[in-house]
Enzyme design. Structure first.
Site, PDB file in Angstrom:
ATOM      1  N   LYS A   1       3.318  33.736  -0.673  1.00 23.83           N
ATOM      2  CA  LYS A   1       4.559  33.744   0.110  1.00 23.83           C
ATOM      3  C   LYS A   1       4.414  32.803   1.303  1.00 23.83           C
ATOM      4  O   LYS A   1       3.390  32.839   2.007  1.00 23.83           O
ATOM      5  CB  LYS A   1       4.842  35.177   0.573  1.00 23.83           C
ATOM      6  CG  LYS A   1       6.119  35.353   1.372  1.00 23.83           C
ATOM      7  CD  LYS A   1       6.302  36.827   1.716  1.00 23.83           C
ATOM      8  CE  LYS A   1       7.582  37.104   2.465  1.00 23.83           C
ATOM      9  NZ  LYS A   1       7.769  38.549   2.742  1.00 23.83           N
TER      10      LYS A   1
ATOM     11  N   SER B   1      11.741  40.466   1.156  1.00 19.51           N
ATOM     12  CA  SER B   1      11.728  39.032   1.389  1.00 19.51           C
ATOM     13  C   SER B   1      10.672  38.275   0.569  1.00 19.51           C
ATOM     14  O   SER B   1      10.632  37.053   0.635  1.00 19.51           O
ATOM     15  CB  SER B   1      11.469  38.758   2.872  1.00 19.51           C
ATOM     16  OG  SER B   1      10.208  39.294   3.260  1.00 19.51           O
TER      17      SER B   1
ATOM     18  N   SER C   1       9.510  44.631   1.625  1.00 21.75           N
ATOM     19  CA  SER C   1       9.603  43.258   1.112  1.00 21.75           C
ATOM     20  C   SER C   1       8.634  42.921  -0.021  1.00 21.75           C
ATOM     21  O   SER C   1       8.757  41.852  -0.627  1.00 21.75           O
ATOM     22  CB  SER C   1       9.413  42.259   2.256  1.00 21.75           C
ATOM     23  OG  SER C   1      10.516  42.283   3.105  1.00 21.75           O
TER      24      SER C   1
END
Lengths: 483, 60
Positions: free
Chosen positions: A78, A155, A179
């Site tokens: 990420k 996210s 997330s």
């Protein structure tokens, strides 16, 4: 033949010389290239670096040396976690591009690299790991491989859709209010937020200092166990890291749940008519599987449910606001609208509100600990609906937010694993959340892995996915429950 | 202007933030929601005598 490789399958194939790391990584690169425009998986791909790491992994296997736990496995990171290959953007115009390179590899990335993992690139997120996609900004819009009109959840969006589509076999997400677990549920994969402090978070752009977790996202609970084995453990660079022994997660994956006490809360009472009826039915079916595997099941109600979700929100907004306020003053318009108005809502909270949120978290921790006197595991839906359509998202104040059942566990810090448990009528994945006592990730992983021995939801392949045509071990007589 | 409008403007000025015109409506909605949420937390009366966990360690 299983077209959808798990990390565990791939490691078997690598050890038995049925596949090379170079072949695996080339497949990952090909899949990433072919699907990235449609799915918005990557912020940056590191194809050549990945090829070099794959070749090095192949040399380890060829020499007969002891491979690392992730030797030769393609992994996505990420893009709020730093790596040496390139800058970290947090998918924002605002973040100083020199920040990431000055740090180099985050501790977790270094640990994966030391274990032989192959970093394929940096994956999409929401800006600074909060908010929703923004079409006005020059970043990819992550789309769900089960239906590209739908969101991945966030996210950790690109790690979620990348694993689901086969662009890599595992990856790193972060979780401040869900997330890791929400995109895992929405994309039909597995993901775990370990106990707060279990995995060092230094080298990660902060969102909520006292809520942030870095953790693995992968196809199966077993894969998550492999990755967590590599990631977990104290490091002094993170002030919140806890110096606690890390057990052997893999040895606990016995498939036997005899005597395990499972408490179930459907949480349906908190979402009313907004929940998808398929969620409760899927959870009940999943719980029946756990019962067949030897667990005893009781119903319970999570205490302080609304209050602890609000405590997470007050805390995360306040902590994020402290980080962002200097840039809010000078670069407000450069932020995504959902980021600036969501984090900016912290102006409504007083210092006393923030302290009260921390006191409520203490009250909640004690109440949850009391629940765990009578059960070993708590299961809930990860969310009460499948992935939202991108049109439905709106801003962060959307009512859909209450359909997510993850942020409660960030408030109290317990480990929480999400595994696929079925589909909505619209063929969108649903997730089951498996929660255990602090620092007892092993029991949650054991439950998830046992469940996945008995079901095939985690092996369902979305319409948009790369195929790994690799011979792997026979999946046995698993119940063919995947839609 | 409503009372909430005025309160929001005051806290934004204190924080040195000037939202764009298109953000005002969302900011106001979020502000009102945030105050309601804070009130919910204060309804947990038993938290009064808890020692809060805060981000600090004497160890660097």
């Amino acid at each position: 033949m299983n077209e959808y490789l798990t990390i565990s399958d791939a490691l078997d194939g690598l050890r038995e010389n049925e596949i090379t790391a170079t072949e695996l990584v080339e497949k990952a690169i090909e899949t990433g290239k072919s699907l990235d425009d449609e799915l918005g998986i990557y912020i940056a791909r590191y194809d050549e670096h990945a090829r070099e790491a794959a070749a090095a992994a192949d040399a380890v296997y060829a020499a007969g040396d002891e491979p690392g736990l992730l030797q030769g496995i393609p992994l996505g990171i990420k893009d709020i976690i730093t790596t040496v290959e390139g800058e970290t953007t947090a998918q924002s115009l605002v973040l100083d591009r020199s920040w990431g390179p000055a740090i180099g590899d985050a501790v977790v990335v270094q640990r994966m690299r030391d274990a032989g993992g192959v970093i394929t690139g940096k994956t999409t997120t929401m800006e600074y790991a909060i908010g929703v996609p923004d079409w006005t900004k020059p970043f990819p819009i992550p789309r769900n491989p089960w239906n590209t009109e739908h969101w991945t959840g966030g996210s950790s969006s690109g790690t979620g859709n990348g694993v689901a589509a086969g662009a890599f076999l595992g990856g790193l997400g972060t979780d401040t209010g869900g997330s890791i677990r929400i995109p895992a549920a929405y994309c039909g994969i597995s993901g775990i937020k370990a106990t707060f402090g279990r995995v060092p978070k230094s080298g990660c752009v902060p969102l909520g200092y006292s809520l942030d977790h870095i953790g693995p996202m992968a196809r199966s609970a077993r894969d998550c166990a492999i990755m967590l084995q590599v990631l977990a453990g104290y490091d002094p660079s993170d002030a919140c890291a806890v110096d606690a022994p890390v057990p052997d997660y893999l040895s606990g994956l016995t498939g036997d749940l005899t005597g395990l006490r499972v408490g179930v809360d459907t949480l349906a009472q908190h979402v009313g008519d907004d929940g998808d009826p398929a969620t409760v039915a899927a959870l009940q079916a999943a719980v029946s599987v756990l019962s067949e595997l030897g667990a005893t099941v009781t119903e319970l109600a999570l205490p302080y449910y609304a209050e602890l979700n609000v405590a997470t929100r007050v805390t995360s907004r306040s902590e994020a606001f402290a980080y962002h306020v200097p840039d809010f003053r000078s670069r407000w318009g450069d932020y995504f609208q959902s980021t600036r108005t969501g984090v900016g809502s912290a102006v409504a909270f007083t210092g006393a509100d923030f302290v009260q949120a921390q006191r409520v978290r203490r009250v909640g921790q004690k109440a949850v600990a009391a629940l765990f006197a009578d059960v070993d595991v708590i299961v809930t839906p990860t969310a009460s609906i499948g992935a939202l359509s991108l049109e439905e998202l709106g801003d962060l104040g959307g009512g859909w937010f209450r359909s997510m059942h993850t942020s409660y566990w960030n408030a109290v810090g317990n480990p929480a694993l999400s595994v696929p448990m079925g589909f909505t009528a619209a063929a969108l994945p649903l997730g089951m959340q498996i929660v255990t006592r602090p620092f007892d990730e092993a029991t949650g992983l054991k439950v998830g892995e046992a469940y996945q021995r008995a079901t095939r939801w985690h092996l369902a392949v979305p319409p948009l996915a790369g195929r790994y045509d690799v011979a792997v071990r026979d999946q046995g007589d698993l119940t063919d429950t995947a839609a | 202007m409503t009372g909430d409008d005025q309160k929001l403007d005051v806290v934004l000025e204190i924080c040195g933030i000037s939202p764009l015109p298109q953000d005002k409506e969302i900011m106001l909605k979020n502000f009102v929601t945030a105050r309601e949420q804070a009130a919910l937390l204060w309804g947990v009366a038993e938290a009064r005598y808890e020692e809060p966990g805060l981000i600090f360690s004497a160890k660097l």
